[in-house]
Scaffold this motif. Structure first.
Motif, short mmCIF file in Angstrom:
data_model
loop_
_atom_site.label_atom_id
_atom_site.label_comp_id
_atom_site.label_asym_id
_atom_site.label_seq_id
_atom_site.Cartn_x
_atom_site.Cartn_y
_atom_site.Cartn_z
N VAL A 37 -33.47 -8.99 34.47
CA VAL A 37 -34.64 -8.66 35.29
C VAL A 37 -34.42 -9.25 36.68
CG1 VAL A 37 -37.12 -9.00 35.57
CG2 VAL A 37 -36.17 -8.65 33.28
N VAL A 38 -34.66 -8.44 37.69
CA VAL A 38 -34.53 -8.89 39.08
C VAL A 38 -35.85 -8.60 39.79
CG1 VAL A 38 -33.26 -8.59 41.26
CG2 VAL A 38 -32.04 -8.36 39.07
N THR A 39 -36.37 -9.57 40.53
CA THR A 39 -37.51 -9.29 41.42
C THR A 39 -36.98 -9.26 42.84
OG1 THR A 39 -38.17 -11.60 41.82
CG2 THR A 39 -39.13 -10.50 39.89
N ALA A 40 -37.59 -8.41 43.66
CA ALA A 40 -37.11 -8.28 45.05
C ALA A 40 -38.24 -7.84 45.96
CB ALA A 40 -35.97 -7.28 45.11
N GLY A 41 -38.05 -8.12 47.23
CA GLY A 41 -39.02 -7.69 48.24
C GLY A 41 -40.16 -8.67 48.38
N ALA A 59 -29.30 -6.44 42.22
CA ALA A 59 -29.61 -5.53 41.11
C ALA A 59 -28.51 -4.48 40.96
CB ALA A 59 -30.97 -4.86 41.34
N GLY A 60 -28.06 -3.92 42.09
CA GLY A 60 -27.01 -2.90 42.04
C GLY A 60 -25.69 -3.47 41.55
N ALA A 61 -25.38 -4.68 41.96
CA ALA A 61 -24.12 -5.31 41.55
C ALA A 61 -24.14 -5.63 40.06
CB ALA A 61 -23.88 -6.58 42.36
N LEU A 62 -25.28 -6.04 39.54
CA LEU A 62 -25.40 -6.33 38.09
C LEU A 62 -25.25 -5.04 37.29
CD1 LEU A 62 -28.38 -8.83 38.29
CD2 LEU A 62 -26.05 -9.40 37.51
N ALA A 90 -24.75 -4.10 33.24
CA ALA A 90 -26.04 -4.58 32.74
C ALA A 90 -27.10 -3.49 32.80
CB ALA A 90 -26.51 -5.78 33.57
N ARG A 91 -28.04 -3.59 31.88
CA ARG A 91 -29.28 -2.83 32.02
C ARG A 91 -30.18 -3.67 32.92
NH1 ARG A 91 -34.18 -2.50 28.95
NH2 ARG A 91 -33.43 -3.94 27.35
N VAL A 92 -30.54 -3.14 34.06
CA VAL A 92 -31.25 -3.93 35.05
C VAL A 92 -32.65 -3.36 35.26
CG1 VAL A 92 -31.30 -4.71 37.46
CG2 VAL A 92 -29.11 -4.52 36.25
N THR A 93 -33.66 -4.21 35.10
CA THR A 93 -35.02 -3.86 35.49
C THR A 93 -35.29 -4.53 36.83
OG1 THR A 93 -35.73 -3.80 33.17
CG2 THR A 93 -37.46 -3.92 34.85
N LEU A 94 -35.50 -3.71 37.85
CA LEU A 94 -35.76 -4.22 39.20
C LEU A 94 -37.25 -4.08 39.48
CD1 LEU A 94 -34.98 -5.15 42.07
CD2 LEU A 94 -34.36 -2.77 42.56
N GLY A 124 -28.03 3.20 38.69
CA GLY A 124 -28.04 2.59 37.37
C GLY A 124 -29.14 1.59 37.13
N VAL A 125 -30.02 1.42 38.11
CA VAL A 125 -31.08 0.41 38.02
C VAL A 125 -32.41 1.08 37.66
CG1 VAL A 125 -32.49 -1.14 39.44
CG2 VAL A 125 -29.99 -1.22 39.58
N ILE A 126 -33.15 0.46 36.76
CA ILE A 126 -34.50 0.94 36.43
C ILE A 126 -35.47 0.17 37.31
CG2 ILE A 126 -36.25 1.14 34.65
CD1 ILE A 126 -33.73 0.93 32.67
N ARG A 127 -36.16 0.91 38.17
CA ARG A 127 -37.02 0.27 39.17
C ARG A 127 -38.48 0.40 38.81
NH1 ARG A 127 -36.70 1.93 45.48
NH2 ARG A 127 -38.49 0.79 46.31
N GLN A 128 -39.19 -0.69 39.00
CA GLN A 128 -40.63 -0.67 38.82
C GLN A 128 -41.28 -1.19 40.08
OE1 GLN A 128 -41.62 -2.10 35.03
NE2 GLN A 128 -43.81 -1.74 35.33
N ASP A 129 -42.05 -0.35 40.75
CA ASP A 129 -42.69 -0.76 42.00
C ASP A 129 -44.02 -1.44 41.74
OD1 ASP A 129 -40.78 0.08 43.90
OD2 ASP A 129 -41.42 2.16 43.67
N VAL A 130 -44.25 -2.53 42.44
CA VAL A 130 -45.52 -3.25 42.35
C VAL A 130 -45.96 -3.61 43.77
CG1 VAL A 130 -45.02 -4.22 40.06
CG2 VAL A 130 -44.38 -5.51 42.11
#
Ligand code: C5P
Length: 216
Positions: free
Chosen positions: A12-16, A41-44, A49-53, A65-71
């Motif tokens: 799991v990665v948080t960003a922004g 996230a992209g590098a993982l 990796a399965r990445v939830t961003l 390849g990243v699964i993004r969830q906007d908040v």
């Protein structure tokens, strides 16, 4: 994710930034472009990796390849991280607003003068995850500091219960820029990495994460 050293891992990665509304048109925000978190996230994902961003409001393309969830808000980010668990590792790169206010339902009028704001603390997503029974085995935090960067980062590592803190000096023009110079603070001490693009810092960190969780 694709095939690679992180195949079968969930990270799991948080960003922004987060945006905390004051009224329907105004927000409190931290300065963060999201570039470093998106690069990580992209590098993982590139390592399999399965990445939830979990991304705050940023204008960036989702890495392959990243699964993004906007908040939008810190509370939404905390909920999205919680919902994404379990994870083998978490990398908290987001610049989360430390406080929020109860937003007015109607636009505050300028002629009424500066509004009195009643601040409430936001959840500390990193510290809460460190104390959670579902804590990922590797928990990485970031520390953007303008002074005493290494001492602040080491203190933050202890205080928050993170395994690693990636510290960067933001007294220069890191914010929104393409390059970054970071220090990796672990239980074993501190490494200062050479200045590099955010993409390269992301790849270096992803390699280190792969190495750290390969035998779990
Ligand atoms: O305390 P400070 O904001 O400097 O700590 C930075 C680290 O903590 C970052 O990894 C950031 O993503 C995380 N953080 C968080 N939730 C907060 C505040 C910070 O996850 N409310």
């Amino acid at each position: 994710g694709s095939v690679g050293p992180l195949s079968g891992r969930h990270i799991v990665v948080t960003a922004g930034p987060t945006h905390e509304p004051i009224d329907p048109v105004r927000v409190i925000a931290n300065r963060s472009s999201g570039k470093q978190g998106f690069a990580i996230a992209g590098a993982l994902a590139a390592l399999g990796a399965r990445v939830t961003l979990v991304a705050g409001p940023v204008a960036l393309a989702t890495p392959t390849g990243v699964i993004r969830q906007d908040v939008t808000t810190a509370q939404e980010m905390a909920e999205a991280v919680d919902a994404a668990l379990p994870a083998d590792a978490a990398v908290m790169v987001a610049a989360v607003a430390d406080w929020r206010v109860e937003p007015a339902t109607q636009k505050l009028k300028k002629r009424s003068g500066p509004p009195p704001l009643e601040w409430q603390p936001n959840p500390d997503i990193l510290a809460d995850l460190a104390a959670d029974p579902r804590r990922p085995r590797l928990l990485v935090g970031f520390a953007a500091e303008t002074h005493d960067v290494l001492a602040e980062a080491a203190a933050k590592r202890d205080r928050k219960g993170a395994d690693w803190i990636v510290a960067n000096d933001v007294s220069g023009d890191v914010m929104g820029g393409e390059d970054n110079q970071v220090h990796l603070v672990t239980a074993d001490g501190t490494e200062s990495w050479p200045a590099a693009s955010k993409a390269e810092v992301g790849r270096l960190l992803a390699d280190r994460i792969a190495d750290a969780i390969k035998d779990q």
